[in-house]
Scaffold this motif. Sequence first.
Motif, mmCIF file in Angstrom:
data_model
loop_
_atom_site.group_PDB
_atom_site.id
_atom_site.type_symbol
_atom_site.label_atom_id
_atom_site.label_comp_id
_atom_site.label_asym_id
_atom_site.label_seq_id
_atom_site.Cartn_x
_atom_site.Cartn_y
_atom_site.Cartn_z
ATOM 1 N N ARG A 191 -46.270 9.126 117.640
ATOM 2 C CA ARG A 191 -44.880 9.315 118.034
ATOM 3 C C ARG A 191 -44.605 10.770 118.397
ATOM 4 N NH1 ARG A 191 -42.016 6.368 113.050
ATOM 5 N NH2 ARG A 191 -40.108 6.676 114.252
ATOM 6 N N PHE A 192 -43.606 10.924 119.238
ATOM 7 C CA PHE A 192 -43.277 12.249 119.750
ATOM 8 C C PHE A 192 -42.360 13.027 118.808
ATOM 9 C CE2 PHE A 192 -43.848 10.462 124.227
ATOM 10 C CZ PHE A 192 -45.106 11.032 124.357
ATOM 11 N N ASP A 193 -42.503 14.342 118.841
ATOM 12 C CA ASP A 193 -41.544 15.285 118.291
ATOM 13 C C ASP A 193 -41.107 16.196 119.429
ATOM 14 O OD1 ASP A 193 -41.547 15.138 115.094
ATOM 15 O OD2 ASP A 193 -43.572 14.725 115.817
ATOM 16 N N VAL A 194 -40.074 16.986 119.171
ATOM 17 C CA VAL A 194 -39.626 17.958 120.167
ATOM 18 C C VAL A 194 -39.702 19.346 119.548
ATOM 19 C CG1 VAL A 194 -37.759 18.703 121.678
ATOM 20 C CG2 VAL A 194 -38.092 16.263 121.248
ATOM 21 N N THR A 244 -32.722 14.517 113.944
ATOM 22 C CA THR A 244 -33.541 14.001 115.033
ATOM 23 C C THR A 244 -32.931 14.479 116.344
ATOM 24 O OG1 THR A 244 -32.273 11.946 115.249
ATOM 25 C CG2 THR A 244 -34.155 11.926 113.718
ATOM 26 N N LEU A 245 -33.670 14.308 117.421
ATOM 27 C CA LEU A 245 -33.176 14.703 118.727
ATOM 28 C C LEU A 245 -33.112 13.468 119.621
ATOM 29 C CD1 LEU A 245 -32.332 17.422 120.027
ATOM 30 C CD2 LEU A 245 -34.526 17.391 121.203
ATOM 31 N N ASP A 246 -31.949 13.188 120.134
ATOM 32 C CA ASP A 246 -31.736 12.054 121.023
ATOM 33 C C ASP A 246 -32.184 12.425 122.437
ATOM 34 O OD1 ASP A 246 -29.668 10.462 122.967
ATOM 35 O OD2 ASP A 246 -30.165 9.314 121.162
ATOM 36 N N PRO A 247 -32.718 11.465 123.206
ATOM 37 C CA PRO A 247 -33.146 11.796 124.579
ATOM 38 C C PRO A 247 -32.057 12.442 125.412
ATOM 39 C CG PRO A 247 -33.954 9.637 123.957
ATOM 40 C CD PRO A 247 -33.054 10.077 122.855
ATOM 41 N N PRO A 298 -44.619 2.916 110.041
ATOM 42 C CA PRO A 298 -43.438 3.584 109.468
ATOM 43 C C PRO A 298 -42.869 2.787 108.290
ATOM 44 C CG PRO A 298 -43.279 3.447 111.860
ATOM 45 C CD PRO A 298 -44.432 2.581 111.460
ATOM 46 N N PRO A 299 -42.294 3.457 107.296
ATOM 47 C CA PRO A 299 -41.670 2.776 106.168
ATOM 48 C C PRO A 299 -40.531 1.864 106.622
ATOM 49 C CG PRO A 299 -41.951 5.114 105.700
ATOM 50 C CD PRO A 299 -42.254 4.921 107.150
ATOM 51 N N ALA A 300 -40.159 0.939 105.766
ATOM 52 C CA ALA A 300 -39.123 -0.033 106.106
ATOM 53 C C ALA A 300 -37.767 0.612 106.343
ATOM 54 C CB ALA A 300 -39.009 -1.069 104.982
ATOM 55 N N ASP A 301 -37.536 1.794 105.739
ATOM 56 C CA ASP A 301 -36.235 2.443 105.915
ATOM 57 C C ASP A 301 -36.138 3.220 107.227
ATOM 58 O OD1 ASP A 301 -37.876 4.588 105.451
ATOM 59 O OD2 ASP A 301 -36.879 5.247 103.624
ATOM 60 N N GLY A 302 -37.215 3.205 108.021
ATOM 61 C CA GLY A 302 -37.191 3.869 109.315
ATOM 62 C C GLY A 302 -37.639 5.303 109.311
ATOM 63 N N SER A 303 -37.822 5.897 108.111
ATOM 64 C CA SER A 303 -38.258 7.291 108.046
ATOM 65 C C SER A 303 -39.736 7.383 108.387
ATOM 66 C CB SER A 303 -38.006 7.854 106.652
ATOM 67 O OG SER A 303 -38.784 7.134 105.692
ATOM 68 N N ARG A 304 -40.150 8.587 108.677
ATOM 69 C CA ARG A 304 -41.552 8.771 109.003
ATOM 70 C C ARG A 304 -42.365 8.946 107.727
ATOM 71 N NH1 ARG A 304 -42.450 12.165 114.534
ATOM 72 N NH2 ARG A 304 -41.023 10.970 115.835
ATOM 73 N N PRO A 305 -43.589 8.369 107.687
ATOM 74 C CA PRO A 305 -44.418 8.543 106.496
ATOM 75 C C PRO A 305 -44.819 9.985 106.337
ATOM 76 C CG PRO A 305 -45.671 7.534 108.274
ATOM 77 C CD PRO A 305 -44.240 7.592 108.722
ATOM 78 N N SER A 306 -45.008 10.416 105.088
ATOM 79 C CA SER A 306 -45.414 11.797 104.829
ATOM 80 C C SER A 306 -46.870 11.982 105.164
ATOM 81 C CB SER A 306 -45.157 12.144 103.356
ATOM 82 O OG SER A 306 -45.989 11.357 102.532
ATOM 83 N N LEU A 307 -47.258 13.243 105.261
ATOM 84 C CA LEU A 307 -48.649 13.542 105.595
ATOM 85 C C LEU A 307 -49.572 13.345 104.417
ATOM 86 C CD1 LEU A 307 -50.484 14.589 107.832
ATOM 87 C CD2 LEU A 307 -49.972 16.914 107.092
ATOM 88 N N LEU A 344 -38.387 18.676 115.822
ATOM 89 C CA LEU A 344 -37.446 17.611 115.486
ATOM 90 C C LEU A 344 -38.033 16.264 115.901
ATOM 91 C CD1 LEU A 344 -34.057 19.169 116.659
ATOM 92 C CD2 LEU A 344 -34.956 19.028 114.323
ATOM 93 N N PRO A 345 -37.943 15.241 115.034
ATOM 94 C CA PRO A 345 -38.438 13.909 115.418
ATOM 95 C C PRO A 345 -37.708 13.388 116.651
ATOM 96 C CG PRO A 345 -38.032 14.022 113.049
ATOM 97 C CD PRO A 345 -37.431 15.264 113.648
ATOM 98 N N PHE A 346 -38.457 12.753 117.516
ATOM 99 C CA PHE A 346 -37.919 12.182 118.743
ATOM 100 C C PHE A 346 -38.120 10.671 118.646
ATOM 101 C CE2 PHE A 346 -38.166 11.670 123.526
ATOM 102 C CZ PHE A 346 -36.868 12.052 123.764
ATOM 103 N N GLU A 347 -37.132 9.990 118.114
ATOM 104 C CA GLU A 347 -37.311 8.607 117.688
ATOM 105 C C GLU A 347 -37.134 7.565 118.790
ATOM 106 O OE1 GLU A 347 -38.488 8.128 114.909
ATOM 107 O OE2 GLU A 347 -37.892 9.758 113.604
ATOM 108 N N SER A 348 -36.585 7.932 119.897
ATOM 109 C CA SER A 348 -36.155 6.919 120.861
ATOM 110 C C SER A 348 -37.263 6.391 121.761
ATOM 111 C CB SER A 348 -35.031 7.489 121.737
ATOM 112 O OG SER A 348 -33.925 7.851 120.934
ATOM 113 N N VAL A 349 -38.325 7.138 121.926
ATOM 114 C CA VAL A 349 -39.365 6.750 122.876
ATOM 115 C C VAL A 349 -40.719 6.722 122.169
ATOM 116 C CG1 VAL A 349 -40.484 7.325 125.072
ATOM 117 C CG2 VAL A 349 -38.062 7.843 124.733
ATOM 118 N N ALA A 350 -41.488 5.645 122.404
ATOM 119 C CA ALA A 350 -42.824 5.562 121.818
ATOM 120 C C ALA A 350 -43.702 6.654 122.396
ATOM 121 C CB ALA A 350 -43.438 4.198 122.107
ATOM 122 N N GLY A 351 -44.622 7.158 121.585
ATOM 123 C CA GLY A 351 -45.490 8.237 122.020
ATOM 124 C C GLY A 351 -46.760 7.743 122.681
ATOM 125 N N PHE A 352 -47.814 8.542 122.558
ATOM 126 C CA PHE A 352 -49.089 8.184 123.170
ATOM 127 C C PHE A 352 -49.806 7.129 122.324
ATOM 128 C CE2 PHE A 352 -48.785 12.573 125.029
ATOM 129 C CZ PHE A 352 -48.671 12.141 126.350
#
Length: 303
Positions: free
Chosen positions: A166-169, A180-183, A293-302, A257-265
């Motif tokens: 997934r993308f970040d900005v 997060t950052l919206d497109p 990704p977790p069920a709550d929509g957050s990103r998993p930790s490293l 910042l997480p970029f949640e709206s668009v799937a990444g590579f």
Amino acid sequence: MNLDPLHLRAFTALMNEGSVSRASLELRTSPSNVRRIWQSLEEQLGDRLFISNETGETRPTSAAKLLDREMTSLLAEMRRFEASVDKIHRNGRTLRLGADRNVFNTRHFGRLFNSLRHDSRFRISFLEVSGDDGRGALESGACDMVFALDGTPGRRFETRYLPPMRFDVACARQREGEPTLDPSALADLNWSLADFSTRPLALDRLKKIEACGGGSGSLCSQTQFMRWAEERPEGDTEAIVCVQPASFSRSPQVSFLPFESVAGFPLCVTYLRQHPYEFLPVITDQMERALKPPADGSRPSLS
């Protein structure tokens, strides 16, 4: 014709040793078993392969010599694979992961690597493999699994797609109050997409971001992205859409910042269908769970 590896090894032993008894010693089996395999091969081929004399010596026929020539490359590949299996048995279970350096340096691959590192069944090692070298690395046994944006084609390989990276900005200035950052926020910025994929795939992702309201962007290379992030960002570029590196503390003036709206590579894993690690498909399922990704929509930790 249905040839299994035992048939091929027995045929090679008869060609090299010149007798059933010596071939049986080489194969660590009984002479009667070697004769049975010999007979089975001749029945399948419909031709005589060896002529034996009273002393038990065998002489290959023209059909056997032709078969030996046609199977030279196959037998060489079998020997390389058997050598790889022997190395696994000697050194214990070391799972060797191959990937391009850019893929390896992402947080996405870091989560995957750490999930496997805690598995007690094996040790983990990494081999840098370019996209064009994946097939050779797998066939030679240099690595057990290859991770890439595109799979390794071939009937002997199994390729599974993992959750996309997934993308970040990366922003040139701190953006307060934006988890997060919206497109649409990109439309007001001069931005680029950092590319480490094939150009058609990168252009496709760029168009998807623009179609979601991101305005107009451009492509930049991974080298350009790292130079921009490591130096104090100046000039026209205000943000770069990227797959975030696993560790990036060298440039505190750049915020991700997480970029949640668009799937990444995309990311896929390839391995041999008949690999001596019989549990590779199970490991792939484990990796998919680690990257989901977790069920709550957050990103998993490293970690």
